[in-house]
Write an enzyme that holds these catalytic residues in place. Structure first.
Site, mmCIF file in Angstrom:
data_model
loop_
_atom_site.group_PDB
_atom_site.id
_atom_site.type_symbol
_atom_site.label_atom_id
_atom_site.label_comp_id
_atom_site.label_asym_id
_atom_site.label_seq_id
_atom_site.Cartn_x
_atom_site.Cartn_y
_atom_site.Cartn_z
ATOM 1 N N ASP A 89 4.274 41.705 -61.020
ATOM 2 C CA ASP A 89 3.186 42.376 -60.296
ATOM 3 C C ASP A 89 3.691 43.367 -59.266
ATOM 4 O OD1 ASP A 89 1.066 40.785 -61.582
ATOM 5 O OD2 ASP A 89 2.140 39.151 -60.609
ATOM 6 N N GLY A 101 0.424 37.141 -61.439
ATOM 7 C CA GLY A 101 -0.870 37.825 -61.537
ATOM 8 C C GLY A 101 -1.652 37.368 -62.759
ATOM 9 N N GLY A 102 -0.892 36.981 -63.797
ATOM 10 C CA GLY A 102 -1.536 36.489 -65.014
ATOM 11 C C GLY A 102 -1.653 34.974 -65.035
ATOM 12 N N GLU A 108 6.859 30.800 -66.967
ATOM 13 C CA GLU A 108 7.707 31.995 -66.899
ATOM 14 C C GLU A 108 9.007 31.684 -66.165
ATOM 15 O OE1 GLU A 108 5.050 34.734 -65.035
ATOM 16 O OE2 GLU A 108 4.436 35.621 -66.941
ATOM 17 N N LYS A 126 4.299 49.189 -60.090
ATOM 18 C CA LYS A 126 4.871 47.939 -59.577
ATOM 19 C C LYS A 126 6.082 48.187 -58.676
ATOM 20 C CE LYS A 126 1.953 46.077 -62.589
ATOM 21 N NZ LYS A 126 2.346 45.032 -63.501
#
Ligand code: DER
Length: 237
Positions: A89, A101-102, A108, A126
């Site tokens: 992000d 953000g997701g 991750e 970004k």
């Protein structure tokens, strides 16, 4: 050109530069919209179809299957992962990144942590010279549901200027808060510009019991590929 084109340029160049068909066996794939372009590129290059691909979310698992690539679970990777490519992000000059953000930050980070190399792909929005000064939502923090009220209170007291919000889903899609792929909730912690404090803030928040993951990935990325509106790609190392 457009932001979407910037995402595509960064993703394609990272895939072409970083995935080594001769030596790489297992590739980790992040989550979000930019990574979709990386999957398109991989899908278009048959010499990249022999590798195993490890997802970092339900979204990416679907994309791997839809692109008919070889899906592998992190649990199967007894020899680790050769390379992981993921979005972010906001990224600063030290390659410290705000992620989540997701809402996929936990898996991750697990996959990035298991990887020999970790590379970020992003459009030029970004780029940051002071982490936290651009991504308006704040630092995503994944929390075990029963801890949400107590941790929100602790963080509000600790970071007095902060705006700490439970991430709510869009009511027409799902009433109530966003639930992560791991069954947890998300706090978006807007602390403003972090200066040189990102790594310290990560540790402070991560140490709280009930915190599953904090969306500050410092000292992890080896490179960041930025797709620019003018059609060029910047690579930060
Ligand atoms: O959740 C994440 O960390 C993702 O990588 C995400 O924030 C990147 O999203 P984008 O590629 O859609 O901008």
């Amino acid at each position: 050109t457009t932001i979407e084109n910037g995402k595509r340029l960064a993703a394609w160049k990272a895939v072409d530069d970083m995935i080594d068909p001769k030596n790489h066996k297992v590739i980790g794939l992040g989550s979000g919209s930019t990574i979709e372009y990386a999957l398109h590129r991989i899908s278009s290059r048959p010499e990249l179809h022999s590798m195993l691909y490890v997802p970092t979310s339900f979204q990416t698992k679907q994309l791997i299957l839809q692109n008919k690539l070889r899906l592998a679970t992190l649990e199967e990777c007894s020899n680790g992962i050769d390379l992981t490519i993921d979005g972010a992000d906001e990224i600063d000059n030290d390659l410290c990144a705000i992620k989540g953000g997701g809402g996929c930050l936990f898996q991750e980070r697990l996959v990035a942590q298991a990887s020999e190399e970790f590379v970020i792909i992003a459009d030029e929005r970004k780029k940051s010279n002071n982490l936290g000064s651009k991504y308006a939502r704040g630092i995503p923090v994944e929390i075990v549901p029963m801890a949400i009220t107590s941790i929100q209170r602790i963080l509000t007291n600790r970071y007095t200027q902060a705006n700490i919000q439970l991430r709510m889903a869009t009511p027409t899609d799902k009433a109530g808060p966003v639930i992560t792929d791991n069954g947890n909730l998300l706090l978006d912690c807007h602390l403003g510009p972090l200066g040189r404090q990102a790594a310290t803030i990560y540790q402070d928040i991560k140490l709280l019991s009930g915190v599953v993951e904090v969306g500050l990935f410092c000292g992890m990325a080896k490179k960041a590929y930025f797709g620019n509106l003018d059609g060029t790609v910047d690579i930060w190392t």
